[in-house]
Design a protein around this motif. Structure first.
Motif, PDB file in Angstrom:
ATOM      1  N   GLY A  78      -5.856 -11.633  -1.002  1.00 34.62           N
ATOM      2  CA  GLY A  78      -5.253 -11.486  -2.314  1.00 34.62           C
ATOM      3  C   GLY A  78      -4.205 -10.398  -2.327  1.00 34.62           C
ATOM      4  O   GLY A  78      -4.219  -9.500  -1.482  1.00 34.62           O
ATOM      5  N   PRO A  79      -3.282 -10.457  -3.282  1.00 32.00           N
ATOM      6  CA  PRO A  79      -2.246  -9.419  -3.402  1.00 32.00           C
ATOM      7  C   PRO A  79      -2.757  -8.173  -4.113  1.00 32.00           C
ATOM      8  O   PRO A  79      -3.729  -8.221  -4.866  1.00 32.00           O
ATOM      9  CB  PRO A  79      -1.172 -10.115  -4.247  1.00 32.00           C
ATOM     10  N   SER A  80      -2.102  -7.051  -3.859  1.00 33.81           N
ATOM     11  CA  SER A  80      -2.400  -5.794  -4.549  1.00 33.81           C
ATOM     12  C   SER A  80      -1.374  -5.592  -5.648  1.00 33.81           C
ATOM     13  O   SER A  80      -0.178  -5.534  -5.382  1.00 33.81           O
ATOM     14  CB  SER A  80      -2.359  -4.615  -3.572  1.00 33.81           C
ATOM     15  N   HIS A  81      -1.833  -5.487  -6.885  1.00 34.45           N
ATOM     16  CA  HIS A  81      -0.921  -5.344  -8.021  1.00 34.45           C
ATOM     17  C   HIS A  81      -0.655  -3.897  -8.402  1.00 34.45           C
ATOM     18  O   HIS A  81       0.237  -3.624  -9.183  1.00 34.45           O
ATOM     19  CB  HIS A  81      -1.491  -6.069  -9.243  1.00 34.45           C
ATOM     20  N   HIS A  82      -1.450  -2.967  -7.889  1.00 27.79           N
ATOM     21  CA  HIS A  82      -1.362  -1.582  -8.362  1.00 27.79           C
ATOM     22  C   HIS A  82      -1.108  -0.552  -7.265  1.00 27.79           C
ATOM     23  O   HIS A  82      -0.481   0.478  -7.520  1.00 27.79           O
ATOM     24  CB  HIS A  82      -2.655  -1.207  -9.095  1.00 27.79           C
TER      25      HIS A  82
END
Length: 260
Positions: A78-82
């Protein structure tokens, strides 16, 4: 050996999805019952990670393709949004707790990945604050409920803010759909170079573009050994239809990779 157990809670349950196990189970069963199975079981899937109110039905089309009887281990990317990351990161969690039941992370696989020197570690707080993997945990638990599961998660970094409009496609939401489906068609070709060129040309901020890139490159290596595979998208949706520049929307897509 330490007996310490580090658990990652479903910290956003109640906002991203219901915290009630029975209600969540009923929702997932309802969405899955409305999705159709493809010709063969999926070896990989792509699914959205927004709140279930927005994309739970869309994600079901991907998870419907999972056959727990032939699945020994699940890798979740999954991507990291923060938090910015320079490479894939491993969580310190040993167990992911969901409203359905717990998913135990395979520590031997983690150790083997760490030894490659190609990963970094994230803090438990970073993992708990990130929703992209969290949204896949209940669906993973549901899809695998008839089979004991070891779960493994990889995390990469991305951020997005994007406006695209091709007047020849008509209204803004149709232009967005045209661009999205252009990218989806390229992903279905299983060609990582074409996908990379698409991103460079159009700058479409597909939130899971890095995990998708990992999948496409892995598939490319397998194809060199003669493995026959195909990928198909099964569902596409938008959170809303943009008709003017003050509108915004998020696109969702679900697809599955089948090995023949």
């Amino acid at each position: 050996m330490s007996n310490r157990m580090v658990c990652r809670e479903a910290s956003h349950a109640g906002s991203w999805y219901t915290a009630s196990g029975s209600q969540l189970n009923a929702q997932l069963e309802g969405w899955l019952s409305q999705a159709q199975s493809t010709a063969g079981p999926a070896r990989a899937i792509i699914a959205p990670h927004a709140g279930y109110t927005y994309c739970g039905a869309c994600a079901a089309h991907a998870y419907k393709q999972v056959d727990p009887s032939i699945t020994r281990r699940v890798f979740i990317l999954g991507p990291s949004h923060h938090v910015p990351l320079s490479r894939c990161a491993l969580s310190p969690a040993e167990v992911y707790r969901t409203p359905l039941y717990d998913l135990r992370i395979d520590q031997k696989v983690y150790a083997d990945l760490w030894k490659t020197g190609m990963f970094e570690r994230m803090s438990l707080q970073t993992d708990e604050d990130e929703h992209s993997i969290e949204m896949h945990l209940p669906y993973t638990a549901k899809a695998m409920e008839r089979h004991s599961l070891h779960s493994h998660a990889l995390l990469q970094c991305q951020r997005f803010r994007y406006t695209y409009y091709d007047e020849s496609q008509g209204e803004i939401y149709r232009s967005i759909e045209h661009l999205d489906k252009m990218g989806m068609g390229i992903i279905e070709q299983l060609d990582p170079i074409s996908f990379s060129n698409y991103l460079k040309k159009y700058h479409n901020t597909i939130c899971g573009r890095h995990p998708i890139g990992v999948l496409l490159n892995a598939v490319a290596e397998l194809k060199k050994n003669g493995t026959d595979m195909n990928f198909s998208f099964l569902n596409y949706a938008q959170s809303s239809q943009c008709r003017n520049w003050s509108d915004s929307s998020v696109s969702y897509a679900a697809g599955a990779l089948v090995v023949h």
